[in-house]
Design a protein around this motif. Structure first.
Motif, short mmCIF file in Angstrom:
data_model
loop_
_atom_site.label_atom_id
_atom_site.label_comp_id
_atom_site.label_asym_id
_atom_site.label_seq_id
_atom_site.Cartn_x
_atom_site.Cartn_y
_atom_site.Cartn_z
N LYS A 1 0.94 -1.37 0.10
CA LYS A 1 -0.16 -0.30 0.17
C LYS A 1 1.47 1.23 0.22
N LEU A 2 2.21 1.18 0.44
CA LEU A 2 2.65 2.76 0.78
C LEU A 2 3.94 2.68 -0.60
N VAL B 1 3.14 5.73 -5.42
CA VAL B 1 3.02 6.26 -6.89
C VAL B 1 1.83 7.27 -7.32
N ALA B 2 0.76 7.13 -6.42
CA ALA B 2 -0.23 7.85 -6.93
C ALA B 2 0.07 9.88 -6.41
N ALA B 3 1.09 9.29 -5.75
CA ALA B 3 1.68 11.24 -5.26
C ALA B 3 2.05 11.50 -5.93
N PHE B 4 3.38 10.91 -6.84
CA PHE B 4 4.12 11.35 -8.05
C PHE B 4 4.19 10.77 -8.91
N SER B 5 3.31 10.44 -9.06
CA SER B 5 2.93 9.47 -10.61
C SER B 5 3.96 9.14 -11.33
N THR B 6 5.14 8.78 -10.25
CA THR B 6 5.90 7.26 -11.42
C THR B 6 6.21 6.43 -10.31
N GLU B 7 6.68 5.58 -10.68
CA GLU B 7 7.31 4.32 -10.04
C GLU B 7 8.79 4.04 -9.66
N GLU C 1 13.51 9.11 -11.07
CA GLU C 1 12.32 9.69 -10.98
C GLU C 1 12.37 10.77 -10.13
N LEU C 2 12.35 9.40 -9.08
CA LEU C 2 12.25 10.24 -7.35
C LEU C 2 12.83 11.11 -6.60
N LEU C 3 14.58 10.95 -7.39
CA LEU C 3 15.67 11.15 -6.31
C LEU C 3 15.22 12.69 -6.76
N ILE D 1 13.76 16.48 0.46
CA ILE D 1 12.43 15.74 1.21
C ILE D 1 11.69 16.35 2.55
N GLU D 2 11.59 17.73 1.78
CA GLU D 2 10.66 18.36 2.63
C GLU D 2 9.39 18.21 1.47
N GLN D 3 9.07 18.50 0.83
CA GLN D 3 8.16 17.07 -0.23
C GLN D 3 7.54 16.09 0.37
N LEU D 4 9.02 14.61 0.18
CA LEU D 4 8.27 14.05 0.58
C LEU D 4 7.80 14.11 1.57
N LYS D 5 8.35 14.40 3.44
CA LYS D 5 7.56 14.71 4.48
C LYS D 5 6.32 15.56 4.29
#
Length: 727
Positions: free
Chosen positions: A311-312, A317-323, A327-329, A333-337
């Motif tokens: 689920k995580l 994937v739903a939050a950042f539209s990528t897996e 592309e997640l690098l 960190i502020e946006q991830l938090k």
């Protein structure tokens, strides 16, 4: 004339060669020896068996490993070897589809428990599996047995004092090789053996002498664009190289001894090492150096990383539209938090960059054991359910034996039964008795009782699923001795019985002949026992004499009289004076009681020592004269001016002890009053009738207080009152 300055000619400067330093320090080298999770030189290996279930069946049947083989469970496939995968087969295909794509495939059904049996067997033909599904249950015990053999082989290859092995699953093992690599570093590179320069652990290590490393047949992950293989290696590369040699030897030992192939991954932490073991399958070994971690992870989908596939992972994937990790690098960190929370966002930021500080836990132990069966069709009777419970118990008990339940190493505390009828699931739980050894019959009885409780609750049939589990494991008590270990038997017991013990002195014992016990006369309790020590102290003996008397008394109480006489008058007097009398008569300088010269019974002796007190108080003149007239004790000894003669017990004491001695008699009186029957109530003294009060003629009008007797009252004088003469 001005002086001319001399000309100085300097030679061209030659570049000074400086010895290159390492990025790592002596402190990093020290933490490597302790397998610290945050050590940058740390090396973790992950070993994964190739198509483990299929290999177990290939080795068991003695089939050529190049032939396609699949492990069948009812009408599905749970394992396919790599030769069969070359035909495009996966675990999701049916038996019919597998044989259509690969006619030569061997489909071996797993071992099963047959209804009513107590041992799993391989007697089920794969073609008849569908017919037997209602009367059989799958058993994975053969694979567990082989897993334990492989784990034992791995541990046998590693030094016992430096191995840290974690069994992650039935076919996966993590190994922390840091401590063993540290020992090899000091052995091969002598420049690392000495202390740090200036005794400063933050000093950098010298650079390794090698300019190129031989990785043999290992699959070496490429470096990113900013790195090149021409760069000089550092000590982290040396550590990874040494670890790869160790793992290569372990894999070869597994194949030589047990005929199993496995793949391995080596990296600085568990997460990257696990990804590396699946990079080059089958029978491959992948090395991910520290410089290549980021380039290695960039090509992965983060949903392949552990704990990010559920689920995580879907939420990310739903939050950042990528897996993709690449592309997640760039996401800060502020946006991830903000999107995932502080803890989850910080963890994700580090994990996609290859940061993982989880330790290799060598004591991963089973917390529970489960055996279950889904019934198609459902069962409808208690007798059939009990047959399946017997199979569940046999399945669980075989695993308990592996955990050491017979040797009392580990044992469960509770047994649980889960019953599903339609959409309703009910559970029952019972404790496993801790005072007896766990047996298969005992677990069967507990399971049947739980099922009976479910039936009593009602609506138990038809049953679609039944499962039995044990949990709450704890370490058993070892080196425990039964009550028989504290007892003596046979000749030893006879010898001890024939040689009784007597107390020789404090803390020592001596063997002697048995003697009769001495009867103790008199009341052992009461206030006299309390004052016994006081009277011995008043006798004039020194502190040393008093201690000797106490020791003598204890010895006389423990030992009978040497001449064998019991109850003679000397012993009776001694016991009476010790237990009830105010003083112990044992010194020649002390005045003796008359009863010693005239033998009498114990009660008469007590009556002579303590005569009964009068019911009424003595007259006032007698009380006033006690201290004035002279008295003589029973032996005719005239007391001096400093002595005091007690009139009740005829004891001569020092004048200074008079008050304390009188307290003794007072306390004795209180004790006798408490133990004697109550006296009849004393008749009240009749009072004289007061004449009528005359009127207050000439009074000032100030009345007396309420309830006060009149001034002219002629009440009778009570006992103890006297008239006072006023001048």
């Amino acid at each position: 004339m001005a002086e001319s300055s001399p000309n100085f000619f300097s030679s061209p400067a030659t570049p000074r060669r400086t010895k290159r330093k390492s990025r790592f320090t002596y402190k990093n080298l020290s933490t490597l020896a302790h397998s610290a999770p945050n050590c940058p030189l740390r090396v973790i290996a992950h070993i994964d068996l190739d198509a483990f279930y299929a290999q177990c069946e290939t080795v068991r049947l003695g089939i050529d490993p190049t032939k396609p083989l699949a492990v069948q469970q009812w009408q599905g496939l749970i394992a396919i070897n790599y030769p069969a995968r070359a035909f495009g087969l996966t675990r999701h295909v049916t038996i019919t589809e597998a044989k259509e794509k690969c006619p030569e495939i061997i489909c071996q059904h797993v071992a099963t428990w047959k209804e009513g049996d107590v041992k799993w067997t391989y007697d089920l033909d794969g073609g008849d599996a569908a017919k037997e599904i209602a009367t059989r249950k799958v058993s994975l015990d053969p694979y567990r047995i082989q897993s334990r053999r492989i784990l034992a082989c791995i541990k046998d290859c590693l030094p016992a004092d430096k191995q840290r092995v974690e069994k992650a699953s039935i076919d996966e093992v993590f190994i922390d090789l840091s401590a063993q690599v540290h020992a090899l570093l000091l052995e091969r590179y002598s420049e690392l053996r000495g202390p740090a320069p200036y005794d400063d652990p933050t000093e950098p290590l010298p650079r390794p002498p090698s300019t190129a490393l031989d990785w043999a047949a290992d699959a070496l992950v490429d470096l990113d664009a900013t790195q090149s293989e021409e760069d000089h290696p550092d000590w982290d590369d040396i550590c990874t190289l040494l670890a790869s040699e160790i793992v290569r030897d372990v894999r070869q030992r597994i194949f030589d001894d047990l005929h199993y192939t496995c793949s391995a991954g080596l990296a600085r932490n568990k997460m990257v090492a696990k990804l590396g073991s699946a990079h080059k399958k089958p029978n491959g070994q992948t090395v991910i150096r520290n410089r290549a971690v980021q380039h290695f992870l960039s090509s992965f989908k983060f949903t392949k990383i552990r704990n990010l596939g559920g689920k995580l992972g879907d939420e990310i994937v739903a939050a950042f539209s990528t897996e993709l990790v690449s592309e997640l690098l760039p996401v800060p960190i502020e946006q991830l938090k903000k999107q995932l929370g502080d803890d989850t966002g910080a963890w994700l930021y580090g994990i996609i960059r290859g940061e993982d500080l989880s330790e290799v836990n060598p004591r991963t132990q089973i917390k529970s054991m489960l055996s279950a069966k889904s019934f198609r069709p459902s069962i409808n009777s208690f007798e059939v359910a009990c047959k399946w419970l017997q199979i569940f118990v046999a399945d669980i008990f075989s695993r308990l034996v592996e955990e050491g339940v017979l040797e009392n190493k580990r044992r469960p505390k509770t047994i649980n039964l889960h019953h599903r009828q339609g959409a309703q699931t009910r559970s029952k739980q019972a404790p496993i008795p801790m005072g007896r050894q766990i047996t298969e019959d005992g677990l069967c009885e507990l399971a049947r009782n739980l099922l009976a409780q479910v039936i009593v609750d009602g609506r138990a049939w038809p049953c679609a699923n039944l499962s039995l589990s044990v949990g709450g494991f704890e370490d058993g008590v070892t080196n425990n001795k039964g009550i028989g270990g504290f007892l003596v038997h046979g000749e030893e017991a006879k010898a001890l019985r024939d040689q009784p013990l007597r107390v020789k002195s404090r803390g020592t014992r001596e063997k002697t002949e048995p003697k009769a016990k001495k009867r103790k006369v008199g009341d052992s309790g009461g206030i006299t026992r309390f004052f016994g020590g006081l009277e011995r102290q008043e006798s004039g003996n020194s502190e040393l004499d008093r201690v000797a008397d106490d020791e003598e008394t204890k010895m006389d109480e423990l030992q009978p009289d040497l001449n064998g006489a019991e109850g003679d008058e000397e012993d009776d007097l001694y016991a009476a004076s010790e237990g009830e009398g105010p003083a112990k008569v044992h010194d020649a300088a002390r005045p003796q009681h008359p009863s010693q010269d005239h033998p009498a019974s114990s009660q008469s002796l007590i009556d002579q020592l303590y005569p009964p007190e009068p019911d009424e108080d003595p007259p006032d003149d007698e009380e006033q004269g006690d201290d004035n007239h002279d008295e003589t004790n029973a032996d005719g000894v005239q007391p001096s001016a400093d002595d005091y003669m007690c009139t009740r017990c005829q004891t001569l004491l020092a004048q200074a002890n008079k008050a304390e001695h009188e307290d003794f008699h007072f306390a004795q009186d209180l004790q006798e009053e408490a133990s004697s029957p109550p006296r009849p109530p004393r008749k009240p003294v009749p009072l004289a009738k007061a004449p009528p009060r005359p009127p207050n003629v000439g009074s000032t009008g100030k009345g007396r207080g309420r309830g006060r007797p009149p001034a002219s009252s002629t009440l009778g004088q009570e006992r103890g009152q006297r008239k006072l003469a006023f001048g």
